[in-house]
Design an enzyme around this catalytic site. Structure first.
Site, mmCIF file in Angstrom:
data_model
loop_
_atom_site.group_PDB
_atom_site.id
_atom_site.type_symbol
_atom_site.label_atom_id
_atom_site.label_comp_id
_atom_site.label_asym_id
_atom_site.label_seq_id
_atom_site.Cartn_x
_atom_site.Cartn_y
_atom_site.Cartn_z
ATOM 1 N N HIS A 1 0.790 -1.248 0.000
ATOM 2 C CA HIS A 1 0.000 0.000 0.000
ATOM 3 C C HIS A 1 0.815 1.287 0.000
ATOM 4 O O HIS A 1 0.313 2.339 0.372
ATOM 5 C CB HIS A 1 -0.979 0.022 1.197
ATOM 6 C CG HIS A 1 -1.858 -1.188 1.248
ATOM 7 N ND1 HIS A 1 -2.643 -1.504 2.320
ATOM 8 C CD2 HIS A 1 -2.076 -2.174 0.342
ATOM 9 C CE1 HIS A 1 -3.298 -2.629 2.099
ATOM 10 N NE2 HIS A 1 -2.976 -3.061 0.884
ATOM 11 N N TYR B 1 3.643 2.044 1.801
ATOM 12 C CA TYR B 1 4.374 2.404 3.014
ATOM 13 C C TYR B 1 5.852 1.996 2.851
ATOM 14 O O TYR B 1 6.252 1.550 1.780
ATOM 15 C CB TYR B 1 3.693 1.802 4.247
ATOM 16 C CG TYR B 1 2.302 2.396 4.407
ATOM 17 C CD1 TYR B 1 2.154 3.742 4.730
ATOM 18 C CD2 TYR B 1 1.153 1.648 4.147
ATOM 19 C CE1 TYR B 1 0.892 4.325 4.813
ATOM 20 C CE2 TYR B 1 -0.111 2.227 4.230
ATOM 21 C CZ TYR B 1 -0.234 3.565 4.557
ATOM 22 O OH TYR B 1 -1.470 4.144 4.623
#
Ligand code: FMN
Length: 377
Positions: A181, A183
């Site tokens: 995602h 990160y």
């Protein structure tokens, strides 16, 4: 499967099969997807958090993956209501979570998290800490924070390894590393955010090096049978069309070193589990990941919902929880395309989702509504 067995029988049979991951046996194929809830003031999960997870364990979830929880590095996070995974106070809170979940008959892994360059400067548990990432580049391609030095890399790798050891010590059943995602770990995997010219950037194998070193360090910090799961995704927060890999060959180049480093299972995050990942095959990302690495995989994405995960979800507008499309899921699981299925929003709506689906009581499922995110039930 006999032609006249009902969808409910099929769901019960297919999803009730136990699954073994390292030294852990998960009693069924239903996992709770990691979901940030931000109900832990000062980063300490309290009794309400323990009850929230225990309720899902009692409700039949085979494996709970907690919300993302920050590893012990000053730049790891940007929200002081997100639980930490370091410090005596936070780990004591987690110990209560584990004990409550085990008492309810469940199994649980923390999702270990460093947000990297997405961190808003001046925010979170350590506001003075710098925002760091692979190259000082944010998900939109613009400047964000500063590029990590070798000392930064070593410190973050050590923080993940310490968290892994703390997870085992605290009684958790394994760990999941948040490599999805957009990160920190994913920022290294992705070409857009990783422009490094040292050994941590360049071709897919070099971009996977940081993740592989974290996996290897975690693997070394825990016992041999303690499962290490790595979550990956093509999509990034608010960049839903982003892709790490355009072909199975590119995907394999990224995943092979990670499998080699000691991943027991990949959690392949997609927003809709039924979408084929590449042309000329029906396999989804979890299906391809299993085929290419030979490792167990967890799939996810809009199970029991008729609305995918997107920003509109946070702005109101209901998504119904039902068992819409579950036959398509069962088809894939009966073929062992992937091994576990993670359930997100449907489990926020209904802590009993697993039990109801496993027993055919699907008429009684509580539908998902965005407002449910306001409370911890
Ligand atoms: C409120 C909320 C918080 C989330 N937080 C995380 C998180 O901390 N870590 C993570 O990997 N995914 C997170 N996700 C994504 C979910 O794990 C899951 O992949 C996504 O919701 C799709 O599953 P679903 O369609 O069953 O909800 C979050 C999703 C929601 C709805």
């Amino acid at each position: 499967m006999s032609a006249n067995s009902t969808a409910a029988d099929r769901a019960a049979q297919t999803l009730s099969r136990p699954f073994t991951l390292g030294g852990l046996t998960v009693p069924n194929r239903i996992a709770m997807a990691p979901m940030t809830r931000a109900f832990s003031p000062d980063g300490v999960p309290g009794a309400d958090v323990a009850q929230y997870y225990a309720r899902r364990a009692a409700g039949g979830v085979g494996l709970i993956i907690t919300e993302g929880t920050y590893v012990g590095h000053p730049s790891a996070g940007d929200n002081d209501r997100v639980p930490r995974f370091h410090g005596e106070d936070a780990l004591a809170g987690w110990k209560d979570v584990v004990d409550e979940v085990h008492r309810a008959g469940g199994r649980i892994m923390p999702q270990l998290w460093h947000v990297g360059a997405t961190r808003a400067e001046g925010s979170g548990p350590v506001p003075d800490a710098p925002t760091v990432g692979p190259s000082g580049i944010g998900l939109d391609g613009g400047p964000a924070g500063r590029a990590m030095t070798q000392d930064d890399l070593d410190a973050v790798i050590a923080a993940f390894a310490e968290a892994a050891a703390a997870a085992e010590r605290t009684g958790f059943d394994g760990i999941e590393l948040h490599g999805a995602h957009g990160y920190l770990i994913d920022q290294f995997l992705w070409e857009r955010t990783n422009r490094r010219t040292d050994g941590y950037g360049g071709d897919p194998v070099a971009r996977a090096r940081f993740a592989a070193e974290i996996v290897a360090a975690c693997r070394k910090a825990v016992s041999a049978g303690f499962p290490v799961v790595l979550r990956t995704s093509q999509w990034k927060a608010f960049h839903y069309d982003a892709r790490l890999a355009g072909t199975p060959q590119e995907l394999e180049a990224i995943l092979a070193p990670l499998a080699e480093a000691g991943v027991d299972a990949f959690h392949s995050s997609t927003r809709r589990y039924w979408v084929p990942e590449f042309e000329d095959s029906d396999l989804n990302l979890a299906g391809w990941t299993k085929k290419l690495t030979g490792k167990a995989t967890i799939s996810v994405g809009s199970v029991g919902l008729d609305k995918e995960f997107d920003p509109a979800m946070f702005e109101g507008g209901a998504a119904r929880s039902g068992v819409a499309g579950i036959e398509k899921l069962l088809d894939r699981m009966e073929r062992d395309e992937f091994d576990l299925i993670a359930i997100g929003r449907a489990l926020i709506a209904d802590p009993e989702w697993a039990r109801k689906v496993l027993t055919g009581d699907t008429g009684a499922l509580v539908p998902f509504a965005t407002e449910q995110l306001q409370t911890l039930h």
